[in-house]
Scaffold this motif. Structure first.
Motif, PDB file in Angstrom:
ATOM      1  N   UNK A 174       0.827  -1.208   0.000  1.00  0.00           N
ATOM      2  CA  UNK A 174       0.000   0.000   0.000  1.00  0.00           C
ATOM      3  C   UNK A 174       0.858   1.254   0.000  1.00  0.00           C
ATOM      4  N   UNK A 175       2.020   1.172   0.605  1.00  0.00           N
ATOM      5  CA  UNK A 175       2.906   2.340   0.657  1.00  0.00           C
ATOM      6  C   UNK A 175       3.262   2.843  -0.742  1.00  0.00           C
ATOM      7  N   UNK A 176       3.312   1.927  -1.731  1.00  0.00           N
ATOM      8  CA  UNK A 176       3.598   2.350  -3.101  1.00  0.00           C
ATOM      9  C   UNK A 176       2.436   3.153  -3.682  1.00  0.00           C
ATOM     10  N   UNK A 177       1.213   2.774  -3.295  1.00  0.00           N
ATOM     11  CA  UNK A 177       0.037   3.526  -3.736  1.00  0.00           C
ATOM     12  C   UNK A 177       0.092   4.944  -3.171  1.00  0.00           C
ATOM     13  N   UNK A 178       0.390   5.046  -1.893  1.00  0.00           N
ATOM     14  CA  UNK A 178       0.448   6.354  -1.245  1.00  0.00           C
ATOM     15  C   UNK A 178       1.579   7.199  -1.821  1.00  0.00           C
ATOM     16  N   UNK A 179       2.671   6.562  -2.181  1.00  0.00           N
ATOM     17  CA  UNK A 179       3.787   7.306  -2.755  1.00  0.00           C
ATOM     18  C   UNK A 179       3.426   7.926  -4.096  1.00  0.00           C
ATOM     19  N   UNK A 181       0.264   8.831  -4.973  1.00  0.00           N
ATOM     20  CA  UNK A 181      -0.936   9.660  -4.902  1.00  0.00           C
ATOM     21  C   UNK A 181      -0.858  10.608  -3.705  1.00  0.00           C
ATOM     22  N   UNK A 182      -0.461  11.835  -3.968  1.00  0.00           N
ATOM     23  CA  UNK A 182      -0.321  12.833  -2.917  1.00  0.00           C
ATOM     24  C   UNK A 182      -1.645  13.089  -2.212  1.00  0.00           C
ATOM     25  N   UNK A 183      -2.735  13.120  -2.981  1.00  0.00           N
ATOM     26  CA  UNK A 183      -4.041  13.397  -2.400  1.00  0.00           C
ATOM     27  C   UNK A 183      -4.457  12.311  -1.415  1.00  0.00           C
ATOM     28  N   UNK A 184      -4.137  11.058  -1.743  1.00  0.00           N
ATOM     29  CA  UNK A 184      -4.459   9.958  -0.823  1.00  0.00           C
ATOM     30  C   UNK A 184      -3.657  10.070   0.465  1.00  0.00           C
ATOM     31  N   UNK A 185      -2.415  10.484   0.359  1.00  0.00           N
ATOM     32  CA  UNK A 185      -1.600  10.653   1.562  1.00  0.00           C
ATOM     33  C   UNK A 185      -2.210  11.698   2.484  1.00  0.00           C
ATOM     34  N   UNK A 186      -2.712  12.790   1.907  1.00  0.00           N
ATOM     35  CA  UNK A 186      -3.357  13.829   2.704  1.00  0.00           C
ATOM     36  C   UNK A 186      -4.604  13.288   3.396  1.00  0.00           C
ATOM     37  N   UNK A 187      -5.390  12.517   2.672  1.00  0.00           N
ATOM     38  CA  UNK A 187      -6.626  11.972   3.236  1.00  0.00           C
ATOM     39  C   UNK A 187      -6.336  10.964   4.342  1.00  0.00           C
ATOM     40  N   UNK A 188      -5.285  10.211   4.175  1.00  0.00           N
ATOM     41  CA  UNK A 188      -4.901   9.262   5.214  1.00  0.00           C
ATOM     42  C   UNK A 188      -4.466  10.000   6.480  1.00  0.00           C
ATOM     43  N   UNK A 189      -3.655  11.042   6.326  1.00  0.00           N
ATOM     44  CA  UNK A 189      -3.210  11.807   7.490  1.00  0.00           C
ATOM     45  C   UNK A 189      -4.378  12.485   8.187  1.00  0.00           C
ATOM     46  N   UNK A 190      -5.294  13.049   7.403  1.00  0.00           N
ATOM     47  CA  UNK A 190      -6.433  13.741   8.009  1.00  0.00           C
ATOM     48  C   UNK A 190      -7.292  12.775   8.801  1.00  0.00           C
ATOM     49  N   UNK A 293     -10.683   1.488   1.786  1.00  0.00           N
ATOM     50  CA  UNK A 293     -10.182   0.825   0.586  1.00  0.00           C
ATOM     51  C   UNK A 293      -8.687   0.537   0.720  1.00  0.00           C
ATOM     52  N   UNK A 294      -7.939   1.504   1.257  1.00  0.00           N
ATOM     53  CA  UNK A 294      -6.513   1.281   1.477  1.00  0.00           C
ATOM     54  C   UNK A 294      -6.276   0.103   2.422  1.00  0.00           C
ATOM     55  N   UNK A 295      -7.081   0.022   3.483  1.00  0.00           N
ATOM     56  CA  UNK A 295      -6.903  -1.061   4.444  1.00  0.00           C
ATOM     57  C   UNK A 295      -7.288  -2.411   3.837  1.00  0.00           C
ATOM     58  N   UNK A 296      -8.313  -2.427   2.976  1.00  0.00           N
ATOM     59  CA  UNK A 296      -8.682  -3.682   2.316  1.00  0.00           C
ATOM     60  C   UNK A 296      -7.565  -4.140   1.384  1.00  0.00           C
ATOM     61  N   UNK A 297      -6.868  -3.193   0.753  1.00  0.00           N
ATOM     62  CA  UNK A 297      -5.722  -3.540  -0.078  1.00  0.00           C
ATOM     63  C   UNK A 297      -4.585  -4.109   0.768  1.00  0.00           C
TER      64      UNK A 297
END
Length: 372
Positions: A174-179, A181-190, A293-297
């Motif tokens: 999953x870390x590769x997905x976050x790397x 997608x900047x927007x996903x990283x923001x949503x995860x942090x929020x 969705x990230x956690x299911x991945x």
């Protein structure tokens, strides 16, 4: 192999397929890379119903040998899928039953199934004769399936939303997905900064969690309803009650309070979404959906699951996260050409008009009439 043109004898009832009958379809299951979990889920819907919605099982016999089965849903009030009230109530008033068969995939929304056949018959022959039988028994019916599938007979079709899935191999870890997608990283942090957490539960949901999940399902404000919407909660409750390791629920919480869930069933190396909903009464869930969705991945990667099937795509967030989509269409079957033509005229003015799904499709399409 049974000759293609041989007549099959059909029955339609609510008697679950037995373990002995299941064995006749082992080869078909393994060829599809499925397993016996499908019987747990699909037989389960036969234990649910409402006054207007009744799941049933269709059996096909050749010389008294069971050679095919499929799960359909009989619907007596489908008009809310097409229209709002009061028009929907007027159309539903006669309570003329129709059949619905969702064939695109397996077990999504607890009822999707292509049908199952023994080694004595091919799937398309079974499909053709099954539709012929259903068309004799019902005035009309809907089959929801991929636009790539060969139709059974004369039909009208209209495009629906796409169905989405993720090929986990292409996006792990999953870390590769976050790397990427900047927007996903923001949503995860929020989500995390607001006390957000996604947990997983295998087997049955406890009563408190189940009650909240059912409440979120019951209070959804749906733009699009299925013809079996009045039974959807019952089907979700049923599939959430199994003490089986192949059932996994992802629970989203904020500061320890549950705000949503998604339930999946594992089948060999794939997972299929059974149901899901979020608390829409809150001002914000702080991107709980994306985090789920990230956690299911992540779960799939850790458990050797290669594909996650999330079902129909009806929101932009889901559309943006899917890496694979498949065209899905509504095929209207009837032995009466007048009814097929009526749907062709009505659909462009209904809630199921093609434009409804355009934002979530790769290409716009139109309602057409196909005759074999």
């Amino acid at each position: 192999m049974i000759p293609t043109q041989s007549d099959l004898r059909f029955t339609l009832d609510r008697k679950a397929i037995t373990p002995k009958e299941q064995m006749l379809f082992n080869t078909f299951l393994y060829d599809k890379q499925w397993d016996e979990t499908v019987w747990l889920i699909l037989n389960g819907i036969l234990r649910t119903s409402t006054l207007y919605t009744i799941p049933k099982i269709l059996r096909a016999y050749y010389d008294n040998l069971l050679v095919g089965v499929a799960y359909i849903i009989e619907c007596k009030k489908p008009a809310l899928s097409f229209f709002n009230n009061p028009l929907a109530s007027l159309v539903n008033a006669p309570q003329i039953p129709m059949y619905l068969w969702t064939r695109n995939g397996i077990m999504v929304d607890s009822n999707t199934n292509t049908g199952f056949v023994s080694e004595e018959i091919d799937l398309y022959s079974f499909y053709q004769q099954a539709i012929a039988y259903l068309n004799r028994r019902y005035l009309y019916g809907l089959v929801l399936e991929s636009s790539k599938e060969r139709p059974a007979t004369d039909y009208t079709f209209s495009p629906l939303c796409d169905c989405g899935c993720l090929k986990v191999d292409a996006y792990t870890p999953v870390e590769l997905v976050l790397a990427k997608h900047k927007n996903l990283r923001k949503k995860k942090r929020k989500f995390e900064n607001k006390g957000g957490k996604i947990s997983s539960i295998n087997g049955a949901l406890d009563q408190e969690t189940l009650n909240k999940a059912i409440h979120y399902l019951s209070t959804l404000r749906l733009q699009i309803q299925t013809p079996y919407q009045d039974n959807y909660v019952n089907m979700a409750r049923q599939s959430s009650s199994y003490e089986h390791d192949n059932i996994v629920h992802f629970i989203a919480s904020l500061e320890g309070e549950m705000v949503g869930y998604h339930s999946f069933v594992r089948c060999q190396n794939s997972m299929h979404c059974l149901s899901g909903a979020f608390d829409r009464g809150r001002k914000s869930n702080y991107h709980a959906y994306e985090n789920m969705i990230l956690e299911s991945m992540r779960y799939a990667h850790q458990n050797n699951i290669h594909t996650i099937h999330y079902g129909p795509i009806l929101n932009p967030t889901k559309a943006s996260l899917m890496d694979t989509t498949e065209d899905w269409e509504m095929r209207f079957y009837s032995r009466f050409a007048t009814l097929r033509n009526a749907l062709k005229m009505i659909t462009p003015y209904s809630k199921l008009k093609p434009e409804t799904f355009t934002p979530f499709r790769k290409k716009p399409t139109v309602v057409e009439e196909e005759v074999m």
